[in-house]
Design a protein around this motif. Structure first.
Motif, PDB file in Angstrom:
ATOM      1  N   PHE A 619       5.288  -9.112  -3.203  1.00  0.00           N
ATOM      2  CA  PHE A 619       5.144  -9.162  -1.742  1.00  0.00           C
ATOM      3  C   PHE A 619       6.505  -9.087  -1.056  1.00  0.00           C
ATOM      4  O   PHE A 619       6.688  -8.360  -0.076  1.00  0.00           O
ATOM      5  CB  PHE A 619       4.429 -10.457  -1.330  1.00  0.00           C
ATOM      6  N   GLU A 620       7.449  -9.868  -1.551  1.00  0.00           N
ATOM      7  CA  GLU A 620       8.772  -9.889  -0.926  1.00  0.00           C
ATOM      8  C   GLU A 620       9.481  -8.552  -1.079  1.00  0.00           C
ATOM      9  O   GLU A 620      10.184  -8.102  -0.169  1.00  0.00           O
ATOM     10  CB  GLU A 620       9.607 -11.023  -1.521  1.00  0.00           C
ATOM     11  N   ALA A 621       9.316  -7.878  -2.210  1.00  0.00           N
ATOM     12  CA  ALA A 621       9.929  -6.558  -2.396  1.00  0.00           C
ATOM     13  C   ALA A 621       9.319  -5.535  -1.441  1.00  0.00           C
ATOM     14  O   ALA A 621      10.020  -4.701  -0.867  1.00  0.00           O
ATOM     15  CB  ALA A 621       9.761  -6.099  -3.844  1.00  0.00           C
ATOM     16  N   LEU A 622       7.994  -5.619  -1.226  1.00  0.00           N
ATOM     17  CA  LEU A 622       7.337  -4.689  -0.302  1.00  0.00           C
ATOM     18  C   LEU A 622       7.772  -4.905   1.141  1.00  0.00           C
ATOM     19  O   LEU A 622       7.679  -4.000   1.972  1.00  0.00           O
ATOM     20  CB  LEU A 622       5.815  -4.838  -0.399  1.00  0.00           C
ATOM     21  N   SER A 623       8.242  -6.110   1.458  1.00  0.00           N
ATOM     22  CA  SER A 623       8.689  -6.395   2.828  1.00  0.00           C
ATOM     23  C   SER A 623      10.078  -5.844   3.115  1.00  0.00           C
ATOM     24  O   SER A 623      10.502  -5.801   4.270  1.00  0.00           O
ATOM     25  CB  SER A 623       8.685  -7.906   3.079  1.00  0.00           C
ATOM     26  N   LEU A 624      10.802  -5.405   2.063  1.00  0.00           N
ATOM     27  CA  LEU A 624      12.136  -4.840   2.261  1.00  0.00           C
ATOM     28  C   LEU A 624      12.046  -3.454   2.861  1.00  0.00           C
ATOM     29  O   LEU A 624      11.008  -2.783   2.785  1.00  0.00           O
ATOM     30  CB  LEU A 624      12.887  -4.778   0.925  1.00  0.00           C
ATOM     31  N   LYS A 625      13.156  -3.000   3.421  1.00  0.00           N
ATOM     32  CA  LYS A 625      13.193  -1.662   4.010  1.00  0.00           C
ATOM     33  C   LYS A 625      13.119  -0.618   2.912  1.00  0.00           C
ATOM     34  O   LYS A 625      13.837  -0.674   1.927  1.00  0.00           O
ATOM     35  CB  LYS A 625      14.475  -1.476   4.817  1.00  0.00           C
ATOM     36  N   SER A 626      12.243   0.352   3.096  1.00  0.00           N
ATOM     37  CA  SER A 626      12.060   1.374   2.080  1.00  0.00           C
ATOM     38  C   SER A 626      13.152   2.435   2.160  1.00  0.00           C
ATOM     39  O   SER A 626      13.697   2.721   3.222  1.00  0.00           O
ATOM     40  CB  SER A 626      10.695   2.042   2.250  1.00  0.00           C
ATOM     41  N   LYS A 627      13.476   3.031   0.997  1.00  0.00           N
ATOM     42  CA  LYS A 627      14.451   4.109   0.968  1.00  0.00           C
ATOM     43  C   LYS A 627      13.841   5.431   1.414  1.00  0.00           C
ATOM     44  O   LYS A 627      14.546   6.351   1.788  1.00  0.00           O
ATOM     45  CB  LYS A 627      15.005   4.264  -0.454  1.00  0.00           C
ATOM     46  N   SER A 628      12.526   5.529   1.361  1.00  0.00           N
ATOM     47  CA  SER A 628      11.847   6.775   1.705  1.00  0.00           C
ATOM     48  C   SER A 628      10.812   6.524   2.792  1.00  0.00           C
ATOM     49  O   SER A 628      10.056   5.561   2.726  1.00  0.00           O
ATOM     50  CB  SER A 628      11.157   7.358   0.471  1.00  0.00           C
ATOM     51  N   GLU A 629      10.804   7.401   3.790  1.00  0.00           N
ATOM     52  CA  GLU A 629       9.816   7.309   4.866  1.00  0.00           C
ATOM     53  C   GLU A 629       8.829   8.470   4.798  1.00  0.00           C
ATOM     54  O   GLU A 629       8.172   8.789   5.779  1.00  0.00           O
ATOM     55  CB  GLU A 629      10.521   7.287   6.230  1.00  0.00           C
ATOM     56  N   GLU A 630       8.747   9.134   3.646  1.00  0.00           N
ATOM     57  CA  GLU A 630       7.780  10.206   3.492  1.00  0.00           C
ATOM     58  C   GLU A 630       6.368   9.633   3.526  1.00  0.00           C
ATOM     59  O   GLU A 630       6.126   8.487   3.152  1.00  0.00           O
ATOM     60  CB  GLU A 630       8.022  10.957   2.189  1.00  0.00           C
ATOM     61  N   ILE A 631       5.424  10.464   3.951  1.00  0.00           N
ATOM     62  CA  ILE A 631       4.051   9.999   4.133  1.00  0.00           C
ATOM     63  C   ILE A 631       3.484   9.470   2.823  1.00  0.00           C
ATOM     64  O   ILE A 631       2.812   8.429   2.793  1.00  0.00           O
ATOM     65  CB  ILE A 631       3.173  11.143   4.681  1.00  0.00           C
ATOM     66  N   SER A 632       3.758  10.164   1.712  1.00  0.00           N
ATOM     67  CA  SER A 632       3.211   9.723   0.429  1.00  0.00           C
ATOM     68  C   SER A 632       3.735   8.342   0.052  1.00  0.00           C
ATOM     69  O   SER A 632       2.991   7.509  -0.481  1.00  0.00           O
ATOM     70  CB  SER A 632       3.574  10.736  -0.657  1.00  0.00           C
ATOM     71  N   ALA A 633       5.019   8.074   0.340  1.00  0.00           N
ATOM     72  CA  ALA A 633       5.596   6.769   0.018  1.00  0.00           C
ATOM     73  C   ALA A 633       5.013   5.680   0.907  1.00  0.00           C
ATOM     74  O   ALA A 633       4.743   4.560   0.443  1.00  0.00           O
ATOM     75  CB  ALA A 633       7.113   6.820   0.170  1.00  0.00           C
ATOM     76  N   VAL A 634       4.804   5.981   2.191  1.00  0.00           N
ATOM     77  CA  VAL A 634       4.217   4.999   3.116  1.00  0.00           C
ATOM     78  C   VAL A 634       2.797   4.649   2.687  1.00  0.00           C
ATOM     79  O   VAL A 634       2.393   3.476   2.660  1.00  0.00           O
ATOM     80  CB  VAL A 634       4.234   5.546   4.556  1.00  0.00           C
ATOM     81  N   VAL A 635       2.021   5.669   2.323  1.00  0.00           N
ATOM     82  CA  VAL A 635       0.640   5.439   1.884  1.00  0.00           C
ATOM     83  C   VAL A 635       0.616   4.593   0.614  1.00  0.00           C
ATOM     84  O   VAL A 635      -0.221   3.688   0.468  1.00  0.00           O
ATOM     85  CB  VAL A 635      -0.069   6.793   1.653  1.00  0.00           C
ATOM     86  N   GLU A 636       1.551   4.848  -0.307  1.00  0.00           N
ATOM     87  CA  GLU A 636       1.600   4.082  -1.549  1.00  0.00           C
ATOM     88  C   GLU A 636       1.920   2.617  -1.263  1.00  0.00           C
ATOM     89  O   GLU A 636       1.332   1.721  -1.881  1.00  0.00           O
ATOM     90  CB  GLU A 636       2.637   4.689  -2.491  1.00  0.00           C
ATOM     91  N   ARG A 637       2.828   2.351  -0.312  1.00  0.00           N
ATOM     92  CA  ARG A 637       3.153   0.956   0.021  1.00  0.00           C
ATOM     93  C   ARG A 637       1.959   0.242   0.649  1.00  0.00           C
ATOM     94  O   ARG A 637       1.705  -0.935   0.366  1.00  0.00           O
ATOM     95  CB  ARG A 637       4.369   0.918   0.954  1.00  0.00           C
TER      96      ARG A 637
END
Length: 785
Positions: A619-637
């Motif tokens: 949970f805490e790792a998912l709350s960090l800022k992502s390195k990728s803002e691509e749609i596929s990465a956002v959907v995976e999160r």
């Protein structure tokens, strides 16, 4: 009948002149042939060897300008004598030049200018050069001292030109040593020469050296003999602390020593660093102990070394002659990763993964090895329309055009790696079915040899020039816009091709050991492992080495502590850790949102069996800022958040201490969740509130020992169901009666915001008890003020 006199060719006449000439004749050119030019050694003048006879004779009979010539001698010839060479026009007298383009004002202005030779400028320049060389040899001032300093505009122009070419460090240092104006001229000439320059970096180094000799200037910094530069590839030799020519015995000895040194159990205070070290040591040993993997790694390493030293690739034949019929595609600098497709269906996503990535979700063992590499098996379907035009085909994918059979190299049919390019943006790669002449703009590539690395290639979109196949770590395969200059950090557009026949040489020991130990279950004696037929065949046929001894196996199992548990008594045996154990350990060390999301999404039912501590880390790792803002990465999160919430349901109890409950509360109260995720979070937050109150009552009754820190009250009171939370006020640390006034006011404000009058009254009573005053009646509670 008399034989006709054979007329000498221009080149024969030039050779005769060279043979007959002498430097003692004043005013005569001392000529020599330099490719397409005839040059004078004395005045440095030159003319095209195949220019018109009239212009050639005129140049040849002009006096050799080696001394001061009175200006009036040239006043009758003030104009340039222009010749054309490719896209340039130059004066055969003063050698000034300009580009030839229609309606170009610069060319007109150049023709109107007075020829520099008419005013003796060329003579003066030659004398200055000679003086500068003499001064330079004696340590005196050079001509660079007399030039005006470069302007800000000159520096900006240099940056613009540098962005157009992918030059190595050595070439950049050579340009930096030049005057910015000379550096720009060198880069402009490089652009004009175009693809004729095989290695731009080496050409720039040579040109910069010539310019320094001609105009003066400081030399670039010399490389120290023992200076070690970082390569853009993992350093397996450095990880094992061995030389590049180390033999098998030295590698094994170094591995055993380093595993003992860096085992995490020996570094309880620096466990995280020790785990990173041991992973690097394991990866290095698995590569260098396998002859095929080591050869592949060394080939990429040598290509990077040649590029770093300014050496161009050793091109041998066209790409079509050098590419295997069936191959696996690897990005340069990543010898363990392969281009793969997710499944054998249309629009299946393509990515770049390694066997280590597959192990994280339990896809290991011989039963998973073949499917992994089957999805990496590719071939090129060459197209006759344009030289080196092709399609990258998935050989194992079955389609309607292949009648349900696997595709055969050299025949049409099957899926192709395809893309849909949006101008100015990256595009992902998917499998596309395209017949002959169909979807050319989506599946056709131009393959060219890499200008930087040996045995590497680039794949450019055939109908979208300037878009290249690229790898973006950790796993993304994209088509990116690229028109020269430095690439974005870590992005790779150069790929090597490994013959698919070498696939089985990439099997590592874990692929063999895991199914053997899984089939037996529990603790398996080491003697049974070594006697297994598959283990014996692996050492005999794949590694082609003798079987490891007991110490070698023990070192291996202890080094891979995340996967195996090893014991030496009552007798040597090994156990394979469960999937949930391995997943929990992986989630415990995740560093960013994308890595955590990938682990959670690919996990199976073992996610629900994990300890709550591992879910908290995820949970805490998912709350960090992502390195990728691509749609596929956002959907995976988002999907990872849903799965974590599903696994968390009913897992928390009053056995969890307040410190961890507060961390959960802060994560659940964060804004920015998707609508369906936010609804699920409300349910989990309400359940968490009940757990918090249950824990508080257990603490007050003495069942467990714990306290609520005043700094954590705001997070706890923000949970749903905190209206009757007066018990929290009685177990705070420090006690409310002793707390500073600002912390008390914060606690009261939090209670008011959370609509918790019972807590507010308890705070007021505790404070008044501390001062000896009487608690106000309930009617004067905080909620009524």
């Amino acid at each position: 009948m008399t034989q006709p006199v054979k007329r000498k060719t221009r080149m024969e006449v030039i050779e005769d002149l060279i043979q007959a000439q002498t430097e003692e004749i004043p005013g005569q050119h001392v000529i020599f042939l330099d490719r397409a030019y005839v040059r004078c050694r004395r005045c440095k003048g030159y003319v095209l060897a195949r220019t018109s006879q009239e212009n050639f004779d005129h140049w040849l009979h002009e006096p050799c300008v080696v001394g001061p010539i009175p200006e009036e001698q040239w006043q009758g010839h003030p104009s340039h004598r222009m010749e054309r060479c490719g896209n340039k026009a130059f004066c055969t007298r003063c050698h000034s030049r300009t580009k030839v383009q229609d309606n170009e004002p610069e060319l007109t202005d150049k023709l109107r200018q007075r020829c520099q030779l008419a005013s003796g400028i060329v003579l003066l320049h030659v004398q200055e050069q000679r003086k500068a060389r003499q001064d330079g040899a004696s340590g005196g001032p050079g001509p660079g001292d007399e030039r005006p300093p470069p302007t800000e505009e000159d520096l900006q122009q240099l940056q613009v030109w540098l962005a157009k070419f992918p030059l190595d460090t050595k070439a950049l240092q050579a340009l930096e040593a030049l005057d910015p104006r000379d550096a720009v001229k060198a880069l402009q000439e490089l652009e004009q020469k175009g693809p004729g320059i095989r290695n731009p970096s080496a050409w720039i180094c040579k040109t910069a050296q010539n310019l320094r000799e001609r105009y003066g200037g400081k030399a670039p910094p010399e490389e120290k003999p023992n200076e070690k530069k970082e390569l853009d590839i993992v350093d397996h030799y450095g990880a094992l602390e061995v030389a590049e020519d180390a033999d098998e015995k030295e590698i094994k000895k170094a591995y055993r020593k380093l595993v003992l040194k860096w085992h995490p159990d020996k570094h309880p205070e620096g466990r995280e660093e020790a785990e990173e070290k041991i992973r690097a040591i394991n990866n290095a040993y698995e590569t260098l102990s396998n002859a095929t993997k080591r050869a592949t790694y060394d080939a990429q390493r040598q290509a990077l070394l040649r590029q770093q030293r300014g050496h161009g690739p050793d091109l041998q034949g066209a790409p079509r002659q050098r590419i295997p019929r069936e191959f696996m595609l690897q990005p340069i600098g990543y010898p363990d990763k392969f281009v793969r497709y997710a499944s054998e269906r249309a629009m299946s996503q393509c990515e770049v993964t390694s066997r280590a990535d597959a192990r994280l979700d339990g896809k290991s063992g011989l039963d998973q090895f073949v499917p992994f590499f089957r999805a990496a098996k590719l071939s090129l379907w060459w197209l006759p329309d344009v030289n080196n035009m092709c399609r990258i085909r998935a050989l194992e994918a079955r389609t309607r055009s292949s009648a349900g059979e696997k595709v055969v190299a050299g025949r049409p049919g099957g899926f192709n790696l395809g893309f849909e390019i949006e101008v100015g943006r990256d595009s992902d790669l998917k499998l596309m079915e395209a017949g002959k002449g169909e979807l050319n703009e989506n599946v056709n590539f131009i393959v060219v040899s890499s200008p930087l690395y040996d045995n590497a290639f680039r794949f450019e979109a055939a109908f979208k020039k300037g878009y290249y196949l690229a790898f973006r770590p950790p796993t993304l395969l994209r088509m990116i816009p690229y028109n020269g200059g430095p690439l974005p950090k870590k992005v790779v557009i150069d790929f090597t091709l490994v013959d698919f026949q070498a696939m089985f040489k990439f099997i590592d020991i874990e692929e063999v050991l895991r199914p053997v130990i899984e089939s037996k279950g529990g603790w398996v004696p080491l003697e049974q492992v070594k006697a297994d037929a598959n283990v014996v065949a692996y050492f005999n046929n794949i590694l082609q080495k003798p079987m490891w001894d007991d110490d070698d196996f023990q070192t291996y199992f202890e080094g891979h502590f995340e996967m195996w548990e090893y014991r030496t008594s009552p007798k040597q045996a090994v156990r394979l850790k469960g999937v949930d154990e391995r997943l929990g350990h992986a989630l415990e060390r995740v560093k960013d949102a994308d890595e955590a999301a990938s682990l959670v999404v690919t996990a199976g039912e073992e996610l629900k069996r994990l300890h709550w501590r591992y879910l908290l880390n995820a949970f805490e790792a998912l709350s960090l800022k992502s390195k990728s803002e691509e749609i596929s990465a956002v959907v995976e999160r988002m999907e990872a958040q849903r799965r974590l919430l599903g696994a968390l349901g009913g897992m928390l109890s009053i056995e969890v201490d307040f410190a961890h409950l507060v961390r959960f509360a802060r994560l659940l109260l964060m804004p920015g969740f998707a609508k369906d995720v936010a609804q699920r979070i409300e349910v989990e937050a309400a359940a968490l509130g009940k757990v918090v109150l249950g824990r508080a009552k257990a603490v007050e009754s003495g069942q467990v020992a714990d306290v609520v820190k005043l700094d954590d009250l705001k997070s706890i009171l923000s949970l749903p169901g905190m209206s009757n939370s007066d018990v929290l006020a009685r177990i705070t640390s420090p006690p409310l009666s002793e707390a500073p006034l600002d912390q008390i006011l914060d606690a009261v404000a939090s209670a008011s915001a959370a609509h918790a009058p019972a807590f507010a009254r308890e705070v007021t009573g505790a404070v008044l008890d501390g001062t000896g005053e009487t608690t106000p009646p309930l009617g004067v509670g905080m909620s009524e003020r």
